[in-house]
Design an enzyme around this catalytic site. Structure first.
Site, PDB file in Angstrom:
ATOM      1  CG  ASP A  31      -2.073   0.845   1.046  1.00 31.83           C
ATOM      2  OD1 ASP A  31      -2.043   2.059   0.826  1.00 31.83           O
ATOM      3  OD2 ASP A  31      -3.323   0.084   0.973  1.00 31.83           O
ATOM      4  CB  THR A  35      -6.930   6.383   0.154  1.00 30.05           C
ATOM      5  OG1 THR A  35      -6.833   5.293  -0.810  1.00 30.05           O
ATOM      6  CG2 THR A  35      -6.913   7.586  -0.724  1.00 30.05           C
ATOM      7  N   GLY A  36      -4.925   4.395   2.169  1.00 27.59           N
ATOM      8  CA  GLY A  36      -5.147   3.321   3.248  1.00 27.59           C
ATOM      9  C   GLY A  36      -4.392   3.738   4.388  1.00 27.59           C
ATOM     10  CD  GLN A  75      -9.483   7.734  -9.062  1.00 27.94           C
ATOM     11  OE1 GLN A  75      -9.988   8.131  -8.155  1.00 27.94           O
ATOM     12  NE2 GLN A  75     -10.084   7.581 -10.427  1.00 27.94           N
ATOM     13  CE1 TYR A 142     -12.394   2.958 -10.252  1.00 30.16           C
ATOM     14  CE2 TYR A 142     -14.604   2.724 -10.603  1.00 30.16           C
ATOM     15  CZ  TYR A 142     -13.591   2.242 -10.153  1.00 30.16           C
ATOM     16  OH  TYR A 142     -13.573   1.424  -9.253  1.00 30.16           O
ATOM     17  CB  VAL A 185     -22.904   8.102  -1.642  1.00 29.44           C
ATOM     18  CG1 VAL A 185     -23.498   6.583  -1.772  1.00 29.44           C
ATOM     19  CG2 VAL A 185     -23.995   9.125  -1.215  1.00 29.44           C
ATOM     20  NE  ARG A 209     -24.384   4.852  -8.642  1.00 23.92           N
ATOM     21  CZ  ARG A 209     -25.005   5.383  -9.098  1.00 23.92           C
ATOM     22  NH1 ARG A 209     -26.244   4.954  -9.717  1.00 23.92           N
ATOM     23  NH2 ARG A 209     -24.332   6.661  -9.662  1.00 23.92           N
TER      24      ARG A 209
END
Length: 310
Positions: A31, A35-36, A75, A142, A185, A209
């Site tokens: 990692d 973000t981790g 990402q 993405y 979200v 979703r």
């Protein structure tokens, strides 16, 4: 089995590492900690701080003698990919090729790749739930990056005999999730509701979703590591469609308060409806989701209620 998990300090990786360790597997994590977080991982976990695009990755593979790789690093945010396609391509395409090269060179038997519902794009309502035979037509860079890597995996298998399993995740959520990613979200809402703040829906709230708990995703990855049915793609989903307005209502029940969201203009690249079929995973992986949305939201909300502020 010795397993390398790239992006293992992220929230999905942290669920997977715990599961594999509980089953007695040897687990190592790569990692870059963009973000981790180290604190996401149990103490004693073998951790290598390295970007998947970095030269040091080859040394980690050479010394690790891994049987399998679970490739979660990358990402993970649609709007970031639309704002910076080059960053998205570097992390998701170039980084994945670098992982595949090391896997090929150092005798890895299987690669599990974290793909996405965004690979399918915005599918007509009469094609829902989406199965794995639906044409791939991503609306975001993405989604395109994930589809590109799926093609690389297929060609690596044909050219070099490297086995793979592609897992197209629905919208994943759970404890230790950051604000990014497709299921982000929920973490954004959970954090803001826990802090007594307003929440914002981008769009009219009718967009749907297929929200799936990270613990169920970890179980699906575990099944993919063990299945005989390789070199194909599987959806991991609940096969249940939830609108953002419905999501807010469940949050209100979990939090015990009435929640009135604000509404703003929808963002570019966002899919309006998403619902994945999971029959193939049930049949060939022996897998199915076990955690209800209400229970998963309760665990996630309680995690953010207990998390430090700031």
């Amino acid at each position: 089995m010795k397993v390398l998990v790239t992006g293992g300090a992220g929230f999905i990786g942290s669920h997977l590492v715990r599961l594999l360790q509980a089953e007695g597997e040897q687990v190592a994590v790569v990692d870059n900690f963009t973000t981790g977080l180290r604190e996401n991982l149990p103490s004693g976990t073998e951790v290598h701080e390295c970007d998947v695009t970095g030269e040091a990755l080859g040394d980690i593979f050479a010394e690790g003698h891994f049987d399998a790789v679970v490739h979660l690093a990358g990402q993970t945010t649609v709007h970031v990919s639309m704002a910076d396609p080059e960053l998205d391509g570097t992390q998701n395409v170039v980084g994945s090729i670098h992982v595949l090269e090391q896997a090929r060179r150092y005798g890895v038997q299987r690669v599990i790749f974290a793909s996405t519902a965004a690979s399918y794009g915005d599918v007509a309502e009469d094609h829902l739930p989406i199965d794995e035979f639906e044409p791939l037509a991503p609306l975001s860079f993405y989604g395109l990056s994930k589809v590109t890597v799926e093609h690389y995996l297929d060609l690596y298998h044909k050219a070099y005999g490297l086995d793979y399993v592609v897992l197209r995740f629905a919208n994943v959520y759970g404890e230790r999730q950051g604000n990014g990613g497709e299921g982000g979200v929920i973490s954004i809402f959970a954090r803001r509701i826990a802090e007594g703040k307003d929440i914002t829906i981008y769009g009219d709230g009718g967009q749907t979703r297929d929200f799936i708990y990270a613990g169920d995703i970890a179980r699906g990855i575990d099944a993919a590591l063990r299945t005989e049915h390789t070199n194909r793609a599987y959806n991991l989903s609940t096969q249940t469609e939830t609108s953002l307005k419905e999501l807010v209502a469940v949050f209100g029940k979990v939090a015990g308060k009435k929640i009135a969201p604000k509404f703003e203009e929808a963002r570019k690249g966002d899919i309006y409806q998403s619902l994945l079929a999971n029959g193939r995973a049930r049949r060939s992986l022996g897998w199915g989701p076990q955690t209800s949305l209400e229970e998963g939201l309760r665990r996630t909300y309680e995690y953010f209620c207990a998390a430090p502020r700031g």
